[in-house]
Motif scaffolding. Structure first.
Motif, PDB file in Angstrom:
ATOM      1  N   PHE A  87       0.704  -1.230  -0.022  1.00 53.48           N
ATOM      2  CA  PHE A  87       0.022   0.102  -0.016  1.00 53.48           C
ATOM      3  C   PHE A  87       0.899   1.127  -0.109  1.00 53.48           C
ATOM      4  O   PHE A  87       1.970   1.342   0.713  1.00 53.48           O
ATOM      5  N   HIS A  88       0.634   2.231  -0.716  1.00 55.13           N
ATOM      6  CA  HIS A  88       1.144   3.487  -0.774  1.00 55.13           C
ATOM      7  C   HIS A  88       0.365   4.793  -0.360  1.00 55.13           C
ATOM      8  O   HIS A  88      -0.877   4.733  -1.261  1.00 55.13           O
ATOM      9  N   VAL A  89       0.658   5.403   0.227  1.00 52.13           N
ATOM     10  CA  VAL A  89      -0.014   6.824   0.776  1.00 52.13           C
ATOM     11  C   VAL A  89       0.864   8.050   0.675  1.00 52.13           C
ATOM     12  O   VAL A  89       2.093   8.109   0.966  1.00 52.13           O
ATOM     13  N   GLU A  90       0.472   8.892  -0.206  1.00 49.85           N
ATOM     14  CA  GLU A  90       1.066  10.273  -0.190  1.00 49.85           C
ATOM     15  C   GLU A  90       0.505  10.976   0.759  1.00 49.85           C
ATOM     16  O   GLU A  90      -0.656  11.467   0.821  1.00 49.85           O
ATOM     17  N   ILE A  91       1.423  11.336   1.885  1.00 50.86           N
ATOM     18  CA  ILE A  91       0.890  12.205   3.024  1.00 50.86           C
ATOM     19  C   ILE A  91       0.495  13.226   2.762  1.00 50.86           C
ATOM     20  O   ILE A  91       1.081  14.389   1.971  1.00 50.86           O
ATOM     21  N   PRO A  92      -0.897  13.620   3.282  1.00 47.06           N
ATOM     22  CA  PRO A  92      -1.395  15.047   2.871  1.00 47.06           C
ATOM     23  C   PRO A  92      -1.029  15.993   3.704  1.00 47.06           C
ATOM     24  O   PRO A  92      -0.466  15.607   4.752  1.00 47.06           O
ATOM     25  N   GLU A  93      -0.962  17.290   3.205  1.00 50.52           N
ATOM     26  CA  GLU A  93      -0.692  18.494   3.952  1.00 50.52           C
ATOM     27  C   GLU A  93      -1.404  18.588   5.336  1.00 50.52           C
ATOM     28  O   GLU A  93      -2.549  18.194   5.194  1.00 50.52           O
ATOM     29  N   CYS A 108       0.695 -10.154   6.257  1.00 47.56           N
ATOM     30  CA  CYS A 108       1.942  -9.673   5.962  1.00 47.56           C
ATOM     31  C   CYS A 108       1.582  -8.531   4.864  1.00 47.56           C
ATOM     32  O   CYS A 108       1.327  -9.029   3.789  1.00 47.56           O
ATOM     33  N   ILE A 109       1.881  -7.217   5.082  1.00 51.42           N
ATOM     34  CA  ILE A 109       1.825  -6.302   4.481  1.00 51.42           C
ATOM     35  C   ILE A 109       2.959  -5.180   4.430  1.00 51.42           C
ATOM     36  O   ILE A 109       3.624  -5.071   5.277  1.00 51.42           O
ATOM     37  N   LEU A 110       3.348  -4.348   3.250  1.00 57.00           N
ATOM     38  CA  LEU A 110       4.096  -3.384   3.325  1.00 57.00           C
ATOM     39  C   LEU A 110       3.204  -1.749   3.194  1.00 57.00           C
ATOM     40  O   LEU A 110       2.417  -1.905   2.232  1.00 57.00           O
ATOM     41  N   LEU A 111       3.498  -0.949   3.716  1.00 61.61           N
ATOM     42  CA  LEU A 111       2.838   0.304   3.907  1.00 61.61           C
ATOM     43  C   LEU A 111       4.011   1.395   3.547  1.00 61.61           C
ATOM     44  O   LEU A 111       4.904   1.444   4.291  1.00 61.61           O
ATOM     45  N   SER A 112       3.938   1.995   2.421  1.00 60.54           N
ATOM     46  CA  SER A 112       4.588   3.057   2.296  1.00 60.54           C
ATOM     47  C   SER A 112       4.015   4.446   2.324  1.00 60.54           C
ATOM     48  O   SER A 112       2.997   4.758   1.924  1.00 60.54           O
ATOM     49  N   LEU A 113       4.756   5.353   3.134  1.00 67.43           N
ATOM     50  CA  LEU A 113       4.376   6.699   3.473  1.00 67.43           C
ATOM     51  C   LEU A 113       5.192   7.733   2.715  1.00 67.43           C
ATOM     52  O   LEU A 113       6.577   7.854   3.126  1.00 67.43           O
ATOM     53  N   HIS A 114       4.870   8.737   1.992  1.00 70.28           N
ATOM     54  CA  HIS A 114       5.496   9.745   1.339  1.00 70.28           C
ATOM     55  C   HIS A 114       5.259  11.132   1.595  1.00 70.28           C
ATOM     56  O   HIS A 114       4.174  11.316   1.453  1.00 70.28           O
ATOM     57  N   ALA A 115       6.077  11.767   1.935  1.00 69.06           N
ATOM     58  CA  ALA A 115       5.898  13.342   2.218  1.00 69.06           C
ATOM     59  C   ALA A 115       6.759  14.193   0.995  1.00 69.06           C
ATOM     60  O   ALA A 115       7.904  14.099   1.015  1.00 69.06           O
ATOM     61  N   LYS A 116       6.015  14.947   0.402  1.00 68.23           N
ATOM     62  CA  LYS A 116       6.687  15.973  -0.495  1.00 68.23           C
ATOM     63  C   LYS A 116       7.516  16.881   0.125  1.00 68.23           C
ATOM     64  O   LYS A 116       7.618  17.142   1.295  1.00 68.23           O
ATOM     65  N   ASP A 118       9.107  20.324   1.312  1.00 71.74           N
ATOM     66  CA  ASP A 118       8.489  21.597   1.866  1.00 71.74           C
ATOM     67  C   ASP A 118       7.273  21.352   2.324  1.00 71.74           C
ATOM     68  O   ASP A 118       6.684  22.430   2.996  1.00 71.74           O
ATOM     69  N   GLN A 119       6.652  20.161   2.531  1.00 71.19           N
ATOM     70  CA  GLN A 119       5.064  19.945   3.066  1.00 71.19           C
ATOM     71  C   GLN A 119       5.427  19.794   4.674  1.00 71.19           C
ATOM     72  O   GLN A 119       6.398  19.465   5.143  1.00 71.19           O
ATOM     73  N   THR A 120       4.417  20.183   5.380  1.00 72.42           N
ATOM     74  CA  THR A 120       4.219  20.065   6.725  1.00 72.42           C
ATOM     75  C   THR A 120       3.076  19.093   7.118  1.00 72.42           C
ATOM     76  O   THR A 120       2.000  19.405   6.868  1.00 72.42           O
ATOM     77  N   SER A 121       3.308  18.111   7.797  1.00 75.38           N
ATOM     78  CA  SER A 121       2.303  16.945   8.232  1.00 75.38           C
ATOM     79  C   SER A 121       2.408  16.514   9.367  1.00 75.38           C
ATOM     80  O   SER A 121       3.496  16.318  10.000  1.00 75.38           O
ATOM     81  N   SER A 122       1.263  16.056  10.023  1.00 76.38           N
ATOM     82  CA  SER A 122       1.197  15.471  11.243  1.00 76.38           C
ATOM     83  C   SER A 122       0.250  13.958  10.839  1.00 76.38           C
ATOM     84  O   SER A 122      -0.896  14.141  10.432  1.00 76.38           O
TER      85      SER A 122
END
Length: 359
Positions: A87-93, A108-116, A118-122
């Protein structure tokens, strides 16, 4: 070798082949673990494919999440060999909530999180489930991003979590972990810098009760110049058969000029007989650094502290609650998550953890 392995300053064996690793009983890697339980995760299995991922309440479709580093232990390599769902998630602002739910027996799963850049996220990320599971969590923070990720490990399931964070140039990443009431949990967290001037803050709380076991391994690799890391973990054990282990590694590589690193681990044994192991490690391959250090401790209720509070008219039960609450307050505040703090307080109330009353 994978693209980012060089940044992680790998030592020892790295391989996608489970047979490349030593027998569990002959490896230092597993010296704190109940070997019988670990061996259960090495038995051939077909993932139940019941786990799902939700982003702000909506199902996340399967995607093309990628593993950042080559496996470093036998269980990791074995699990990756049967991995089918990613699973892939583009972390929102801004703020978001990600839930990983597992209702199957084994998964068994793989979770990928990506922050672009200059963005700020929690991010608040929860792992829930009753069965056995192995999770790969891959986090990437691009240039000058500022990302905070709080992970809640809960539920009665038995789990391995392999958590890797890549921090790009001038990115700031805060990683928080809250592990409560684990039956069996082994959480391996690795962070490395793929650009200079990055910052990593790794905080964690584990509270083990009954006959539960939790091992937390934190590894930060300074392979590039002028990066900063702070690691701070605190744990408590409630129940004479409870057991925890914490292993922290800070590695400053030959190209880690100007590195600034510190790791801290404190443990509170609330019940006689419980066992807590703390092993900080520091390896420096470049003498031109800003600072590097570590400390750890394992302690019990201080009778002088309790006596002082009692002398001020506070009942013993309430005095112990104040001491335990104060022990964790700093880290809970740093996490900045109201839900994490509430989850912790509810757990302590259910188990008697605030006053160490569980036998």
């Amino acid at each position: 070798m994978k693209e980012y392995d060089a940044f992680s300053e790998p030592e020892g064996i790295s391989s996608f082949d489970p047979e490349a690793f030593k027998d569990l009983k002959k490896s230092e890697e597993w010296k704190y673990d109940p070997i019988g339980k670990v061996e259960e995760f090495l038995q051939p299995f077909q993932p139940s494919n019941c786990a799902c991922v939700l982003l702000n309440g909506s199902l996340v479709p399967e995607g093309d999440g990628q593993k950042l580093l080559t496996p470093k232990d036998k269980v990791e390599a074995q699990a990756f060999s049967v991995l089918k769902r990613r699973f892939h998630v583009e972390i929102p602002e801004g703020d978001c909530r990600i839930e990983v739910k597992n209702e199957g027996e084994e998964d068994c799963i793989l979770l990928s999180l990506h922050a672009k850049a200059d963005q700020t996220s929690s991010v608040l990320l929860t792992f829930d489930g009753k069965g056995k599971a192995i999770y790969f969590l891959e986090v990437e923070a691009e240039n000058e991003s500022c990302v905070s990720i709080t992970v809640l490990c809960r539920g009665e399931g038995e789990k391995f979590v392999y958590d890797t964070t890549r921090i790009s140039s001038m990115a700031k990443v805060k990683r928080n972990l809250l592990c409560l009431g684990a039956k069996f949990t082994r959480y391996a967290s690795r962070a490395f810098f793929s650009g200079p001037h990055g910052e990593a803050e790794m905080n964690g709380i584990y509270f083990i009760n009954g006959d539960g076991f939790a091992e937390t391994r934190v590894r930060v690799a300074h392979g590039l110049p002028d990066c900063r890391s702070r690691v701070s973990y605190r744990g408590a054990l409630l129940g004479s058969k409870a057991k925890s282990a914490w292993v922290g590694e800070s590695i400053i590589g030959k190209d880690g000029k100007g590195s600034d690193s510190y790791e801290l681990n404190k443990n509170f044994v609330l019940t006689p007989g419980a066992k807590s192991f703390s092993e900080p490690q520091l390896e420096i391959k470049n003498g031109d650094i800003l600072a590097a250090g570590h400390s750890s401790s394992v302690g019990y209720f201080d009778p002088n502290q309790i006596f002082y509070l009692r002398s001020r008219g506070i009942e013993e039960k309430e005095a112990k609650e104040m001491v335990v609450s104060g022990f964790f307050e700093e880290l809970l505040s740093q996490m900045g998550s109201d839900e994490a703090k509430e989850e912790f307080e509810q757990f302590c109330k259910r188990t008697g953890g605030f006053n160490g009353s569980q036998a």
